[in-house]
Design a protein around this motif. Sequence first.
Motif, PDB file in Angstrom:
ATOM      1  N   VAL A 184      41.413  41.369  52.779  1.00 33.91           N
ATOM      2  CA  VAL A 184      40.062  42.322  53.062  1.00 33.91           C
ATOM      3  C   VAL A 184      40.573  43.373  54.165  1.00 33.91           C
ATOM      4  CG1 VAL A 184      38.026  42.254  54.589  1.00 33.91           C
ATOM      5  CG2 VAL A 184      38.788  40.449  52.945  1.00 33.91           C
ATOM      6  N   LEU A 185      41.530  43.048  55.339  1.00 36.78           N
ATOM      7  CA  LEU A 185      42.126  44.160  55.753  1.00 36.78           C
ATOM      8  C   LEU A 185      42.922  45.360  55.161  1.00 36.78           C
ATOM      9  CD1 LEU A 185      43.456  42.022  59.190  1.00 36.78           C
ATOM     10  CD2 LEU A 185      41.333  43.608  58.906  1.00 36.78           C
ATOM     11  N   PHE A 186      43.639  44.715  54.282  1.00 35.28           N
ATOM     12  CA  PHE A 186      44.498  45.621  53.584  1.00 35.28           C
ATOM     13  C   PHE A 186      43.673  46.688  52.909  1.00 35.28           C
ATOM     14  CE2 PHE A 186      46.796  46.898  49.992  1.00 35.28           C
ATOM     15  CZ  PHE A 186      48.041  47.696  50.392  1.00 35.28           C
ATOM     16  N   ILE A 187      42.578  46.329  52.415  1.00 35.33           N
ATOM     17  CA  ILE A 187      41.948  47.107  51.546  1.00 35.33           C
ATOM     18  C   ILE A 187      41.103  48.231  52.331  1.00 35.33           C
ATOM     19  CG2 ILE A 187      39.497  47.229  50.154  1.00 35.33           C
ATOM     20  CD1 ILE A 187      40.259  44.652  48.891  1.00 35.33           C
ATOM     21  N   PHE A 188      40.947  47.997  53.645  1.00 34.92           N
ATOM     22  CA  PHE A 188      40.507  49.139  54.663  1.00 34.92           C
ATOM     23  C   PHE A 188      41.698  49.889  54.939  1.00 34.92           C
ATOM     24  CE2 PHE A 188      36.952  46.067  55.954  1.00 34.92           C
ATOM     25  CZ  PHE A 188      35.853  47.054  55.861  1.00 34.92           C
TER      26      PHE A 188
END
Lengths: 281, 315
Positions: free
Chosen positions: A261-265
């Motif tokens: 999830v963090l990576f997609i941001f």
Amino acid sequence: MAARTTSPWGTRLGFLALAATALVTFFPIYWMLMTATMPTSLILARQPALLPHPGLFSLDAFWGALARKPFLLWTLNSLIIAVASSAVSLFVAVLAGYSLSRWSFASQRLLAASLMLGKILPASLVIIPFFVMFSVGGLLDSYGALVLANVSTGVPLAALLMKQFFDRVPRELDEAAMLDGCSRLTTLGRVVLPLVKPGLASCSVYLLLMSWSEFLFARTLISDVNKRVLTVGLQSFAGEYLVDWPALMAAATLTLVPIIVLFIFLEPFLVSGATSGALSK
Amino acid sequence: MSLSSVEASPVRNAGGIRRKGRREVRERLFAAALLGPALLVLAALILYPLYKVVDISFRIGPSMNLARLGQQPLGLQNYARIFADQTLWAAVKASGLYVGGSVALAFLAGLWTALLLNARLPGRRFLRTVLLLPWAVPGIVASVIFSWMFDGSYGVVNALLRYTGISHADTPWLMNADSAMLTVIIATAWKAYPLITLTILAAMQTIPGELYEAASVDGATPAQKFRFITLPGIASAGLVSVLISALWIFVDVDIIFGSTGGGPALATSTLPLYIYNEAFQFFRMGTAAAAGVVMMIAAIVASGFVFGAIRKQRF
């Protein structure tokens, strides 16, 4: 930029190669998810099923992992450590980054050079003095020690990153705000910080990702099972004599989902960051 | 450069000499105060530990009592001891194989994926996210996933080899020396290549399109365009990304720790793993610190050489 694949056949072939490559590199994560959510009989077999059977989807492996190890507690510990380390690092880095961006007295130059040193200092080396220092200081087995260790790697990275973001805000803006009667501190808080919000967001995500993934400090400085973080719990679970693979993959999924999830941001920032870095140097 | 901002400030021109001076002092104080927390972190958590590890590396005698470590006599015995230790030389060799293998594989994967992403292909926005994702996967997670995939009895890698008819050997990958090294190299390259992709991709996007058009007019083949336009254009960025990757792989322990733990029979026990075991398994802080200092110096010297070579080449 070169449009090398102009023919439709070239494009088709290229797309095929791209999709196949993505399939290969995604396979490890795919296989983790398959093992965690498909029945054991389908996976732990001589002829494992390579494609999911949606009707047989089950969360048994997750319940199995939670029943065998305190993974929820470890998740909570990871969250506390990650948030605390990132918050402290970000606070220190915002102040330092602003100072590095706006002035260059001797202290700023000294700091910038030492930050570079901090960036290349390997964790596998500093863990030795950290262990000795925290042991002498009675901080072993405390969250405080782990947060400090994470801050030591977070600050160099975040301060230099924040400096780059502050550099993009024109100085004239600071001066205009001060002409209007703002103090230096309110200028930073009310005028400059709102303009670097995307930078603050990227920086926080980066820091969270780093401390969530951190293993070596956590494994060495914390020995109490109930104070462990997820990565250490995962490694101890994997090191058992008979590994329960579906439960282990369920635990790995638990560790990885917040990261994804963090990576997609973060991904668009990473790409633009690499591009602008290459253009400016 | 930043002093000029103070000079250019219109407020300063409005005031007299006295106000100017006082303002300058306040400005300097403010600038220094902002650095306070960072300087504290730096001194206590970076510079002092660095001094401490060098100090420990010269402390001889038993190191069980950590509080008294600083009072032990100084000497060079720790360094003499590690250089005479066969295990250290085995670790240096393992590190060489591990770093060389991982970096070579990661570079090939990085170059290949950068070429694919640079071509204007459909779906590349989404596939770019997929291709870069391994970068964010924690080392420990990568290592447990690859341990499972390369498991001897039920691992999917052996199953895929059986399905495709390549091998029915049921190789216990992590159980013998060479295949264990290969496994950790594959896992490490998987996590390392996206950084190389990003750097090479950025360099590719700075190559002017006209170069390719001119080459096409001259009748160059795609292979020639790659050899004479793309490759020189990405060479220096590619080298820098390879160096940075090599540095973090050289000092990283997570992936090996979570899969082979250095085994079988120390086959994958790299230098940082050797250091970690000296310190926290055998509790020999002195020799561990000495080996750590040697590792750090090796890393700095090696990167100095590579950067020097890059400067000289002037790509």
